[in-house]
Each structure stands twice: as C-alpha cells, then as structure tokens.
Design an enzyme around this catalytic site. Structure first.
Site, PDB file in Angstrom:
ATOM      1  N   SER A  44     -54.699 -56.637 -65.550  1.00 50.81           N
ATOM      2  CA  SER A  44     -55.836 -57.797 -65.496  1.00 50.81           C
ATOM      3  C   SER A  44     -56.860 -57.388 -66.367  1.00 50.81           C
ATOM      4  O   SER A  44     -57.440 -58.631 -66.663  1.00 50.81           O
ATOM      5  CB  SER A  44     -56.250 -57.561 -63.848  1.00 50.81           C
ATOM      6  OG  SER A  44     -55.122 -57.816 -63.019  1.00 50.81           O
ATOM      7  N   HIS A 219     -54.132 -66.651 -60.146  1.00 50.47           N
ATOM      8  CA  HIS A 219     -55.005 -67.914 -60.247  1.00 50.47           C
ATOM      9  C   HIS A 219     -55.118 -68.572 -61.482  1.00 50.47           C
ATOM     10  O   HIS A 219     -54.756 -67.887 -62.653  1.00 50.47           O
ATOM     11  CB  HIS A 219     -56.546 -67.786 -59.579  1.00 50.47           C
ATOM     12  CG  HIS A 219     -57.440 -67.194 -60.653  1.00 50.47           C
ATOM     13  ND1 HIS A 219     -57.483 -65.871 -61.307  1.00 50.47           N
ATOM     14  CD2 HIS A 219     -58.535 -67.921 -61.075  1.00 50.47           C
ATOM     15  CE1 HIS A 219     -58.403 -66.074 -62.291  1.00 50.47           C
ATOM     16  NE2 HIS A 219     -59.095 -67.070 -62.100  1.00 50.47           N
ATOM     17  N   TYR A 244     -64.885 -72.354 -61.676  1.00 55.29           N
ATOM     18  CA  TYR A 244     -65.778 -71.550 -62.369  1.00 55.29           C
ATOM     19  C   TYR A 244     -65.765 -71.892 -63.818  1.00 55.29           C
ATOM     20  O   TYR A 244     -64.421 -72.138 -64.451  1.00 55.29           O
ATOM     21  CB  TYR A 244     -65.849 -69.971 -62.043  1.00 55.29           C
ATOM     22  CG  TYR A 244     -64.581 -69.275 -62.547  1.00 55.29           C
ATOM     23  CD1 TYR A 244     -64.724 -68.510 -63.694  1.00 55.29           C
ATOM     24  CD2 TYR A 244     -63.666 -68.775 -61.416  1.00 55.29           C
ATOM     25  CE1 TYR A 244     -63.377 -67.980 -64.174  1.00 55.29           C
ATOM     26  CE2 TYR A 244     -62.525 -68.170 -62.003  1.00 55.29           C
ATOM     27  CZ  TYR A 244     -62.486 -67.775 -63.113  1.00 55.29           C
ATOM     28  OH  TYR A 244     -61.133 -67.213 -63.561  1.00 55.29           O
ATOM     29  N   ASP A 519     -71.620 -42.361 -36.061  1.00 59.46           N
ATOM     30  CA  ASP A 519     -72.448 -41.816 -34.625  1.00 59.46           C
ATOM     31  C   ASP A 519     -71.098 -41.809 -33.753  1.00 59.46           C
ATOM     32  O   ASP A 519     -70.107 -42.611 -33.831  1.00 59.46           O
ATOM     33  CB  ASP A 519     -73.414 -42.644 -34.268  1.00 59.46           C
ATOM     34  CG  ASP A 519     -72.985 -44.129 -33.789  1.00 59.46           C
ATOM     35  OD1 ASP A 519     -71.792 -44.540 -34.213  1.00 59.46           O
ATOM     36  OD2 ASP A 519     -73.587 -44.579 -32.889  1.00 59.46           O
TER      37      ASP A 519
END
Length: 772
Positions: A44, A219, A244, A519
């Site tokens: 990638s 994509h 984009y 916690d």
C-alpha cells in the site's frame, strides 16, 4: 548494548518508521525483511496518495497523525500545503464545525471558511456549490516511499539491516514465545517479531497462530490529464460525494469511495511488481467522475490518464492493530496503519516495546481489544465493510451488511418483550431505553444532533429509578475470576486489597511501569478467590500475562450475567426473596455476599453507579431468565421498571461517577480525575464537573472548552441531569479553572454554550441515599 533481536516483517512506511524509532532509542539489533524490492515494495505504501488529514474524533489518532506531520516535515518528506474539506449541504457544514471542534480539543489549529475563502484557497472549485469549508494549514502530503527510504537509511546508519525479496514463510516459536522467522532457506533468530505487513498481515498472523482481524479492501484512484492544477494547492476532501483530491503538477489525483465496498482476497492479487494495484473498474467510477467534474469544472475538459483500484487495510472499528499478541509472547503488530498515522504509530509501538508502555493511551488500537466472537472471519469481514462506510462517512445506495445480536444476555427475550431499543458495544446488545415505558408529559426539547439515538423515555426511566426502583442489565461488564493468593493481585493493583472475605475494593490495575491501566472493582469471594469487574479483554490479557504457576485467571463474562437493582425500594423488593441479610447494618456499601434470590444462586455486590440504594447481582447464565423473572414478578408491587443506558449515564453523571475509556484513560492520573483524594497532590488539570445554562443543545463528548476565547480542555461525557434540572458535562480543565463558580464555554458546532464549574456531587451531596 544493542537490545534484544528484533525482526520486522515489511519494509513499507510503517516497518521503516518502526526500525528508525527502535534504533533511535538504542535497539540496533533490528532486521527488516521485505517480500518485495526495497523500497517500492508493491504494498500500500507504494501507491498511497499520501494525503494527511490530522483532524479526527479520536484524540489518539489525531496525536499519531500530528507526530507523523512533525517527523516527516523534519525529514523533508512532507509538504504542508494544507487541507480544505468542503461542504455542499447544511448538514455537511455543521459536521465541519464539529470537526473544527475536534481540532481545537486536540491542538490541531484550523478555521471554518466561507465560500469565497474556500475559492481563494482552491481556485478550481465551483464556488456556487460550496456552503463552507474547513481549512487545516498544517495538513498536507507525505511522500510514502521517500519517507520509508529516509527512515530506513537512518536505521541502517545505526546498525539495522534491510533485506528485500525475502518473503517470510514461517514464524518460529517455542513454549508460547516467538523465536524468529524463516525466509527462504534462512532462519532469523529474534526475541521479538513485529508484523508490519499491511494487508498481508492476516497471512503472517496465520503463520504465528495469531488472529489479525483486518480486511483488505480496494478503492479507486485516478490521475487526470492536465486540468490547471498546481502543487501549491491544498489537499481537498469532498465528503458529500466521497471524494478527495490532490495535485500532481498540473494534473489532479482523485480518490473515490463512491462505490460499493470492494473486499479483496489475497489469492486474487496480481503476481506482478505491484500486487496492491488492481485493475481499474471504470464503470464504478462514472458517478465519481461526474461528481468530481461538478465540483471542479476544469475536469470537464480533461480525461483519465492513469487509474487503478488500490488495496488498503480496514478493521472492524476503523482503528489500527498495535501491540503484542495475547496468544504468542514476543509477536507484535503494527497493522492497518495508514500513511497519515505511520510515524506516530511506530513511535508508540517502539515506546511500548522498550519501556513497557506507550507515552499515549492506545486502548482503542490494541490488538487484543476484541472478544473471541469479534475475531470470526465473517464478523471481521462484515464489520470492516460497515466500518469502511461509517468511519469514512461514505454514502452508498445499498445498506452495508451489519452484524448484530452476536452477544446477548440471557435477559434478551424479556427485554425484547418490553420494547427495548438496543445499542451495540463490543458485540453486546445493550438496551438504550424501553419503548413500553411511558414518555414524560412534557418532553424536554433537544437539538437534532443530540436527539439522535435518544428517546424522552429515558427521562421517565431516570426519574423512576430515583423515586422507586429499576432493573439495569449489567451483563456486558467484564467479569474476571482470579483464584490465587492475595500477593498476586497486590502486586498488580494500587492500594491495599488484602481485606476480609466479603470486601469490595475500587482500585486501579497497574502496568509494569507503575502507571494506571484501568479502573477495576475487586470483590473477595473467598480467601483465595476474587471477582474483578474490569474493562474488556485487555484487562483479562494483562492479568493472564502476569499470573504465576498456580494462579488461575478466567474471563467468566460470557458464562455469567448480572443486573443492577437500584432505587429507594430496592431493599424492600429483594429482602423477601433472598437468604442474604440485606439490612443496612449487615450489608454495607462496598461489600459482597453469596446466597440465593429465590432458587437462583447469586453473588451480590453492594455497589451503585447511579447513586441509589441497591446491588449488582450476578449469577451463571443458565439461571439468567429465572433471576430476571423472579425480580420482575416480585417487583410488580414496587412498580419496578427496566431502564436503559441513557438513563444510566444521566444518573451516573449526577453522582459524579467517571466511566473508564470515556472520562479517563491510562494516561490520566486518578487524582486528577477526582477518583482518589488529592491530598498534597497538585495536578495541573482536573476532570471537572460543569453545569450548562439552559439549552436544548447537549454535548456528546470531545467538544472543546474555552476560557477567555482560548481552548483549554475538552468534554469527556455529557448528559441531561433530570434530577438536577440541567445539562451536565465533565471536562478536563486546568486546575486554575476547576474552582466552583468559574465560567467557561463549550464549543458546540458553530456556537458556544455557557457552562459553570460545579461542586460535586450534584445530587445527594451527603450520600444519604447510598448510606441506606
């Protein structure tokens, strides 16, 4: 000393960044093995367009991105051209205001612009479409391959070695620990192995017997012919159409998610030099090109010059997979990490490996955060597709597959009969409210945003809990059974837990460096038997890692169930049903008893997250329906109701109870959070209670808090407090601003909400209701 021997699998941007971070801290016995050539590996990183948007709803992810920008800027691998996210609808503009708030909360400066200012930044825009935009000047473009090369060179200068064309064929292990890897005919010995293999991660995990729950997905990305662009243009995002853009000289690169999700099988990858670049699917891009040309008219005279479908990694919740495997010691991962977060994730993992803990909280990203059911291949696939759509705000004509009813409590059939409206968390179905409970006569108005996933019925449930008695499903709370001496637990928790059998202690699980992990409540059921209320698989893993021979640590959550029975009538309801003395004198707060309710064997803990008299009552799952039915039948004369999570959150905030993961994390000091008395401890900031002026607007968390016009903190939790008649928010603020009466403002979309610091608790300040 060179440190332990480390083998990193994968020389993409993440593997190179990790080698740089490790060697920079003195661990120089580092070997990086890459199945492809160095450094354009074919993964990638080789085709990533490199857009870095730092603004994120997650504080952790924003921090990882911010460090990435800082580091790659110093290395000359980042161009700070800025980013512009545009809105073409009022709803998107509202979302950009919310994203502006995230930036203010996390220290990423930005501004919301009008259409003229957007056009000035990006003159190719069709200004008539734009309603506004979000501009982040420090965003920009990272050169992924160049960043990998530079970081690898730094690591090699310190002694690391990088070997290309070396596919790993086996992960070697012995006695539950990794011992190295095999590549070709060579075995590489290692004390630690880190998988940075990207979407090949599941294959590496399979060699190690470790589930890497990610899904490779494709994509689309195209590069246009000349369209009047310039490298000085900011990166651009058009989420209303899932697009984009970035400049490539005078051409535009266009990435699109405006297509049906495209999962990828590793067996279908091409066997050439670019296996992560699949053949382009032009039919699926037609709508995207039309939408891109509408936003940027210059594209109407251009065509597609180059295009491919690029493969990236997606997870079930959109977060990376970082940390050491719970099942194989010494096997680490840094997977599903995009270029945006690459350097930050590498830094955090290096700190974790060397120091035993990262400098920032990574519980959202921890490899071991998933339950066993969430590791099922079908779950990973379907949820990753859903995550792809939801996390990236993608619009599709077909609703993506959902995965629900994976984990249900034994009470689920009764809850359905009562009209429960369910939310989902960690695979559990949790009632938010019950439709058969009546709404109030005059529901309080809410703005559109905070009214999502909400019903006015929650007000009824909260008020009736305070007035009468209510039943809450506590089954999703993690329960851990520990059998062993007190010395084991005493070394892992804060404070003294060596109390009498029947005592319950609220305390903190500590990490190896003495810092707080989470916690917990510790109930001593017998001399060497304990029930711990924890915070998911990560607490289970931590206890198991440190359990010596002879100590048993079991996650009993799935085999048990529990309810919270709370309200003024709780004792009247339960006393005739049980062989346990539930009088105030015999059964005090923070105590536990074992006995029966009707015919059901139970463990009862005198605890209350809602600030009312009552108990957490647990039993084995096989008795769950009988427990519910016994309480429900006896509760009729006391007007018992079932209540959901929204009422629960309102009541807990009125009493000042913090929620782990929402209000504080492993980074936060429990003194600062108000969970321990400060004494001489003088924290720089405090988790502070705020009362909001009367408004239908209600923060949901992560909104910025301002004082004197400057951001000074952020909201963690918020809810309307029906008992106190005001919206409540908790926020981290500087100590100087935490004094009651101090006024601040909360950024909420495009407006400011006035808030005042209040003394705690807001409800029942003398704790008389709990004392009963």
């Amino acid at each position: 000393m060179p440190g332990p021997a480390v083998v990193i699998i994968g020389a993409g941007i993440v593997g190179c960044a990790l080698a740089d971070e490790l060697t920079g801290r003195g661990w120089t016995d580092v070997t990086v093995l890459e199945q492809g050539p160095l450094f354009e590996t074919g993964g990638s990183s080789s085709h990533a367009p490199g857009l870095v948007f730092q603004t994120n709803p997650s504080r952790t992810m924003a921090r990882l991105a911010r460090y990435t920008v800082e580091k790659y800027s110093e290395l000359g691998c980042f161009s700070a051209v800025g980013s512009l996210e545009v809105a073409t609808t009022p709803a998107r503009l509202a979302e950009l205001h919310r994203r502006f708030g995230y930036g203010q909360s996390w220290g990423v400066p930005s501004s919301v612009l009008d259409p003229d200012a957007c056009f000035a930044l990006f003159p190719l825009l069709n200004k008539s479409l734009i309603t506004g935009g979000l501009h982040v000047p420090s965003d920009g473009l990272a050169s992924a391959v160049r960043a990998a090369e530079v970081q690898a060179a730094r690591a090699m200068s310190r002694g690391a070695r990088f070997l290309g064309d070396m596919p790993v064929s086996a992960v070697l292990r012995a006695a539950g620990r990794v011992t190295g890897v095999r590549a070709g005919e060579t075995d590489f010995r290692a004390d630690m192995v880190v998988s940075c293999a990207g979407f090949w991660g599941p294959a590496i995990g399979a060699m190690a017997g470790v589930a890497i729950p990610l899904l490779p997905m494709a994509h689309q990305y195209v590069r246009s012919t000349p369209a009047g662009a310039a490298d000085t243009l900011p990166i651009l995002r058009h989420q209303d159409r899932d697009l984009y853009f970035r400049a490539h000289g005078d051409r535009l690169g266009i990435g699109s998610y405006l297509h049906e999700p495209m999962p990828v099988d590793l067996a279908d990858l091409p066997g050439d030099a670019h296996p992560s670049k699949l053949p382009f699917t032009p039919a699926a891009f037609k709508t995207s090109w039309s939408a891109a040309s509408e936003l940027i008219p210059a594209l109407r005279g251009a065509t597609v010059e180059d295009a491919f479908d690029g493969v990236f990694s997606f997870t079930a919740d959109g977060f990376p997979l970082l940390g050491e495997s719970a099942g194989l010691r010494g096997f680490w991962t840094a997977e599903a990490v995009w270029v945006t977060h690459s350097a930050g994730a590498a830094k955090a993992v290096a700190e974790w490996m060397i120091d035993g803990r990262p400098a920032i909280d990574l519980h959202e990203c921890d490899l071991n955060r998933f339950d066993a059911a969430q590791l099922a291949p079908d779950y990973v696939r379907r949820r990753a597709i859903r995550s792809f759509v939801e996390v990236y705000d993608i619009i599709h004509p077909a609703d993506p597959p959902s995965v629900r009813n994976v984990r249900v409590s034994p009470f689920h059939p009764r809850q359905v009969e009562l009209g429960a409206v369910f939310g989902e968390a960690a695979g559990w179905e949790r009632p938010l409210w019950y439709a058969t409970n009546p709404p109030p006569d005059a529901p309080r108005p809410r703005d559109e945003w905070s009214a999502r996933h909400y019903s006015p019925i929650a007000e009824t449930e909260a008020r009736l809990t305070r007035r009468r008695v209510a039943l809450y499903d506590m089954t999703p709370l993690t329960r851990i059974e520990v059998t062993g001496p007190v010395s084991f637990l005493a070394g892992l928790v804060a404070g003294n837990i060596d109390r009498k059998v029947g005592a319950v202690v609220y305390t903190f699980l500590l990490d190896s460096a003495g810092g707080v992990r989470s916690d917990i409540t510790v109930a001593r059921l017998a001399e060497n038997r304990w029930q711990i209320g924890g915070n998911g698989p990560l607490d289970v893993d931590w206890l198991r890692r440190h359990a010596p021979p002879g100590v048993s640590v079991r996650d009993i959550t799935g085999g048990t169930c529990g309810v919270g029975l709370w309200g003024p009538a709780a004792r009247e309801l339960v006393a005739p049903l049980t062989d346990v003395d539930v009088s105030a004198e015999a059964f005090k707060y923070f105590q536990c008893r074992r006995g029966h309710i009707g015919t059901v064997p139970v463990t009862m803990l005198r605890l209350s997250y809602v600030g009312e008299l009552g108990w957490e009552i647990y039993t084995e799952a096989q008795y769950g329906l009988r427990l519910w039915d016994t309480l429900w039948e006896a509760g009729r004369e006391h007007q018992l109701i079932a209540a959901g999570r929204i009422a629960f959150d309102s009541l807990r905030l009125e009493k000042g109870y913090r929620a782990w993961g929402r209000d504080m994390t492993a980074e936060d000091d429990p003194y600062q959070a108000g969970l321990l008395p400060a004494g001489d401890h003088e924290p720089d900031r405090r988790l502070t209670c705020l009362i909001l002026a009367d408004t239908p607007d209600l923060p949901r968390g992560r909104e910025p808090v301002y004082a004197g016009g400057f951001p000074v903190g952020h909201v963690t939790s918020a809810a309307y407090g029906w008992s106190v008649g005001a919206p409540i928010a908790y926020a981290w603020l500087p100590s100087a601003l935490s004094e009651p009466g101090t006024q601040v403002e909360i950024g909420y979309f495009d407006r400011l909400l006035l808030a005042t610091v209040a003394a705690e608790p807001l409800f029942d300040p003398k704790h008389e209701r709990l004392r009963r």
